[in-house]
Design a protein around this motif. Sequence first.
Motif, PDB file in Angstrom:
ATOM      1  N   TYR A  34       9.536  22.807  60.407  1.00 32.55           N
ATOM      2  CA  TYR A  34      10.805  23.056  59.737  1.00 32.55           C
ATOM      3  C   TYR A  34      11.326  24.410  60.188  1.00 32.55           C
ATOM      4  CZ  TYR A  34       7.808  25.770  56.633  1.00 32.55           C
ATOM      5  OH  TYR A  34       6.901  26.666  56.139  1.00 32.55           O
ATOM      6  N   PRO A  35      12.636  24.598  60.165  1.00 35.78           N
ATOM      7  CA  PRO A  35      13.191  25.881  60.601  1.00 35.78           C
ATOM      8  C   PRO A  35      12.898  26.969  59.571  1.00 35.78           C
ATOM      9  CG  PRO A  35      14.920  24.479  59.742  1.00 35.78           C
ATOM     10  CD  PRO A  35      13.669  23.655  59.763  1.00 35.78           C
ATOM     11  N   SER A  36      12.852  28.201  60.023  1.00 33.02           N
ATOM     12  CA  SER A  36      12.610  29.303  59.092  1.00 33.02           C
ATOM     13  C   SER A  36      13.841  29.592  58.243  1.00 33.02           C
ATOM     14  CB  SER A  36      12.168  30.557  59.840  1.00 33.02           C
ATOM     15  OG  SER A  36      13.148  30.926  60.784  1.00 33.02           O
ATOM     16  N   ARG A  37      15.012  29.229  58.746  1.00 30.53           N
ATOM     17  CA  ARG A  37      16.263  29.377  57.999  1.00 30.53           C
ATOM     18  C   ARG A  37      17.254  28.335  58.526  1.00 30.53           C
ATOM     19  NH1 ARG A  37      19.641  33.997  60.526  1.00 30.53           N
ATOM     20  NH2 ARG A  37      19.076  33.699  62.677  1.00 30.53           N
ATOM     21  N   PRO A  38      18.275  27.984  57.748  1.00 41.80           N
ATOM     22  CA  PRO A  38      19.196  26.913  58.163  1.00 41.80           C
ATOM     23  C   PRO A  38      19.885  27.173  59.504  1.00 41.80           C
ATOM     24  CG  PRO A  38      19.530  27.437  55.853  1.00 41.80           C
ATOM     25  CD  PRO A  38      18.565  28.460  56.394  1.00 41.80           C
ATOM     26  N   GLN A  39      20.169  28.417  59.822  1.00 42.95           N
ATOM     27  CA  GLN A  39      20.846  28.736  61.075  1.00 42.95           C
ATOM     28  C   GLN A  39      19.991  28.409  62.299  1.00 42.95           C
ATOM     29  OE1 GLN A  39      20.448  30.664  58.442  1.00 42.95           O
ATOM     30  NE2 GLN A  39      22.375  31.605  57.867  1.00 42.95           N
ATOM     31  N   ASP A  40      18.690  28.266  62.107  1.00 45.38           N
ATOM     32  CA  ASP A  40      17.785  27.982  63.221  1.00 45.38           C
ATOM     33  C   ASP A  40      17.580  26.486  63.458  1.00 45.38           C
ATOM     34  OD1 ASP A  40      17.432  30.712  63.469  1.00 45.38           O
ATOM     35  OD2 ASP A  40      15.622  30.736  62.235  1.00 45.38           O
ATOM     36  N   MET A  41      18.151  25.650  62.620  1.00 49.13           N
ATOM     37  CA  MET A  41      17.979  24.201  62.767  1.00 49.13           C
ATOM     38  C   MET A  41      18.724  23.702  63.996  1.00 49.13           C
ATOM     39  SD  MET A  41      16.533  21.600  61.593  1.00 49.13           S
ATOM     40  CE  MET A  41      16.612  19.864  61.935  1.00 49.13           C
ATOM     41  N   ASP A  42      18.041  22.927  64.828  1.00 47.71           N
ATOM     42  CA  ASP A  42      18.637  22.369  66.044  1.00 47.71           C
ATOM     43  C   ASP A  42      19.231  20.997  65.726  1.00 47.71           C
ATOM     44  OD1 ASP A  42      19.364  21.708  68.618  1.00 47.71           O
ATOM     45  OD2 ASP A  42      17.330  21.183  69.239  1.00 47.71           O
ATOM     46  N   TRP A  43      20.453  20.991  65.226  1.00 45.34           N
ATOM     47  CA  TRP A  43      21.108  19.734  64.860  1.00 45.34           C
ATOM     48  C   TRP A  43      21.487  18.919  66.089  1.00 45.34           C
ATOM     49  CZ3 TRP A  43      20.111  18.539  60.191  1.00 45.34           C
ATOM     50  CH2 TRP A  43      20.055  19.508  59.180  1.00 45.34           C
ATOM     51  N   ALA A  44      21.719  19.576  67.214  1.00 44.86           N
ATOM     52  CA  ALA A  44      22.126  18.861  68.428  1.00 44.86           C
ATOM     53  C   ALA A  44      21.055  17.882  68.896  1.00 44.86           C
ATOM     54  CB  ALA A  44      22.457  19.851  69.533  1.00 44.86           C
ATOM     55  N   SER A  45      19.784  18.181  68.647  1.00 43.63           N
ATOM     56  CA  SER A  45      18.724  17.260  69.075  1.00 43.63           C
ATOM     57  C   SER A  45      18.710  15.995  68.222  1.00 43.63           C
ATOM     58  CB  SER A  45      17.361  17.950  69.001  1.00 43.63           C
ATOM     59  OG  SER A  45      17.038  18.267  67.656  1.00 43.63           O
ATOM     60  N   LEU A  46      19.188  16.081  66.980  1.00 43.44           N
ATOM     61  CA  LEU A  46      19.227  14.916  66.096  1.00 43.44           C
ATOM     62  C   LEU A  46      20.535  14.134  66.216  1.00 43.44           C
ATOM     63  CD1 LEU A  46      17.730  16.547  62.887  1.00 43.44           C
ATOM     64  CD2 LEU A  46      16.570  15.024  64.491  1.00 43.44           C
ATOM     65  N   PHE A  47      21.620  14.848  66.440  1.00 38.40           N
ATOM     66  CA  PHE A  47      22.963  14.241  66.492  1.00 38.40           C
ATOM     67  C   PHE A  47      23.661  14.637  67.799  1.00 38.40           C
ATOM     68  CE2 PHE A  47      22.033  15.414  62.019  1.00 38.40           C
ATOM     69  CZ  PHE A  47      22.024  14.168  61.439  1.00 38.40           C
ATOM     70  N   PRO A  48      23.165  14.182  68.955  1.00 43.12           N
ATOM     71  CA  PRO A  48      23.734  14.648  70.230  1.00 43.12           C
ATOM     72  C   PRO A  48      25.213  14.321  70.419  1.00 43.12           C
ATOM     73  CG  PRO A  48      22.142  12.884  70.583  1.00 43.12           C
ATOM     74  CD  PRO A  48      22.072  13.242  69.143  1.00 43.12           C
ATOM     75  N   SER A  49      25.685  13.207  69.880  1.00 39.05           N
ATOM     76  CA  SER A  49      27.088  12.848  70.073  1.00 39.05           C
ATOM     77  C   SER A  49      28.032  13.746  69.262  1.00 39.05           C
ATOM     78  CB  SER A  49      27.325  11.378  69.731  1.00 39.05           C
ATOM     79  OG  SER A  49      26.978  11.124  68.385  1.00 39.05           O
ATOM     80  N   PHE A  50      27.519  14.442  68.269  1.00 35.78           N
ATOM     81  CA  PHE A  50      28.347  15.325  67.451  1.00 35.78           C
ATOM     82  C   PHE A  50      28.276  16.778  67.913  1.00 35.78           C
ATOM     83  CE2 PHE A  50      28.347  11.664  64.827  1.00 35.78           C
ATOM     84  CZ  PHE A  50      29.471  11.753  64.037  1.00 35.78           C
ATOM     85  N   PHE A  51      27.423  17.070  68.882  1.00 33.54           N
ATOM     86  CA  PHE A  51      27.271  18.429  69.399  1.00 33.54           C
ATOM     87  C   PHE A  51      27.334  18.401  70.928  1.00 33.54           C
ATOM     88  CE2 PHE A  51      25.428  18.475  65.223  1.00 33.54           C
ATOM     89  CZ  PHE A  51      25.812  19.710  64.702  1.00 33.54           C
ATOM     90  N   PRO A  52      28.509  18.069  71.488  1.00 32.55           N
ATOM     91  CA  PRO A  52      28.609  17.999  72.949  1.00 32.55           C
ATOM     92  C   PRO A  52      28.461  19.391  73.568  1.00 32.55           C
ATOM     93  CG  PRO A  52      30.773  17.777  71.952  1.00 32.55           C
ATOM     94  CD  PRO A  52      29.775  17.798  70.837  1.00 32.55           C
ATOM     95  N   PRO A  53      27.805  19.476  74.720  1.00 33.51           N
ATOM     96  CA  PRO A  53      27.612  20.787  75.354  1.00 33.51           C
ATOM     97  C   PRO A  53      28.925  21.408  75.814  1.00 33.51           C
ATOM     98  CG  PRO A  53      26.696  19.022  76.714  1.00 33.51           C
ATOM     99  CD  PRO A  53      27.157  18.398  75.441  1.00 33.51           C
ATOM    100  N   GLU A  54      29.941  20.576  76.043  1.00 33.58           N
ATOM    101  CA  GLU A  54      31.228  21.086  76.523  1.00 33.58           C
ATOM    102  C   GLU A  54      32.222  21.330  75.388  1.00 33.58           C
ATOM    103  OE1 GLU A  54      31.345  16.740  76.276  1.00 33.58           O
ATOM    104  OE2 GLU A  54      30.039  17.994  77.438  1.00 33.58           O
ATOM    105  N   ALA A  55      31.721  21.571  74.189  1.00 36.93           N
ATOM    106  CA  ALA A  55      32.603  21.828  73.041  1.00 36.93           C
ATOM    107  C   ALA A  55      33.390  23.114  73.265  1.00 36.93           C
ATOM    108  CB  ALA A  55      31.789  21.931  71.760  1.00 36.93           C
ATOM    109  N   ALA A  56      34.634  23.099  72.830  1.00 34.84           N
ATOM    110  CA  ALA A  56      35.502  24.266  73.001  1.00 34.84           C
ATOM    111  C   ALA A  56      34.973  25.447  72.193  1.00 34.84           C
ATOM    112  CB  ALA A  56      36.921  23.925  72.555  1.00 34.84           C
ATOM    113  N   PRO A  57      35.056  26.646  72.750  1.00 37.01           N
ATOM    114  CA  PRO A  57      34.592  27.814  71.998  1.00 37.01           C
ATOM    115  C   PRO A  57      35.395  27.976  70.697  1.00 37.01           C
ATOM    116  CG  PRO A  57      35.141  28.401  74.267  1.00 37.01           C
ATOM    117  CD  PRO A  57      35.554  26.983  74.057  1.00 37.01           C
ATOM    118  N   GLY A  58      34.728  28.366  69.659  1.00 35.98           N
ATOM    119  CA  GLY A  58      35.396  28.552  68.377  1.00 35.98           C
ATOM    120  C   GLY A  58      35.480  27.288  67.538  1.00 35.98           C
ATOM    121  N   THR A  59      35.049  26.158  68.107  1.00 33.60           N
ATOM    122  CA  THR A  59      35.050  24.909  67.343  1.00 33.60           C
ATOM    123  C   THR A  59      33.915  24.967  66.320  1.00 33.60           C
ATOM    124  OG1 THR A  59      35.825  23.708  69.280  1.00 33.60           O
ATOM    125  CG2 THR A  59      34.899  22.397  67.497  1.00 33.60           C
TER     126      THR A  59
END
Length: 139
Positions: A34-59
């Motif tokens: 488990y992550p030590s804090r919520p900010q450290d959770m890697d959501w992209a590994s669980l939901f790859p279609s919702f965290f595209p690598p080419e997301a616009a900055p500031g999104t």
Amino acid sequence: AAEAKEEEAAVPPQKRFYRQRAHSNPLADHTLCYPSRPQDMDWASLFPSFFPPEAAPGTPPARVEFADVGCGYGGLLVALSGLFPRSLALGLELRAKVAAFTRARIRALRAAQPGRFGNVACVRGNAMKHLPHFFLRGQ
């Protein structure tokens, strides 16, 4: 090899291979990641279609809106996926074999129906001990 793994993922898992006792002691020491804090959770590994690598900055990143504590075999997660396709739902399950079944079920559904079920995921976790490690306050 990649084709075989993709084809294997499309086959739905069978519950008879994932049987486990209905009760698991939540106070026992489990080896859980488990992550030590919520900010450290890697959501992209669980939901790859919702965290595209080419997301616009500031999104702003997507946030989990549904938590299914004790998700079991994932029935509610699968139902929520179709009802709320733009919302993320995370299942937390303490029992190792049941969590593995739910993850395999989601992988099979994603492979069989591309573009669907990308908004649900399951992790093995103890909500009694570690829920604040996954979610921000008010999330």
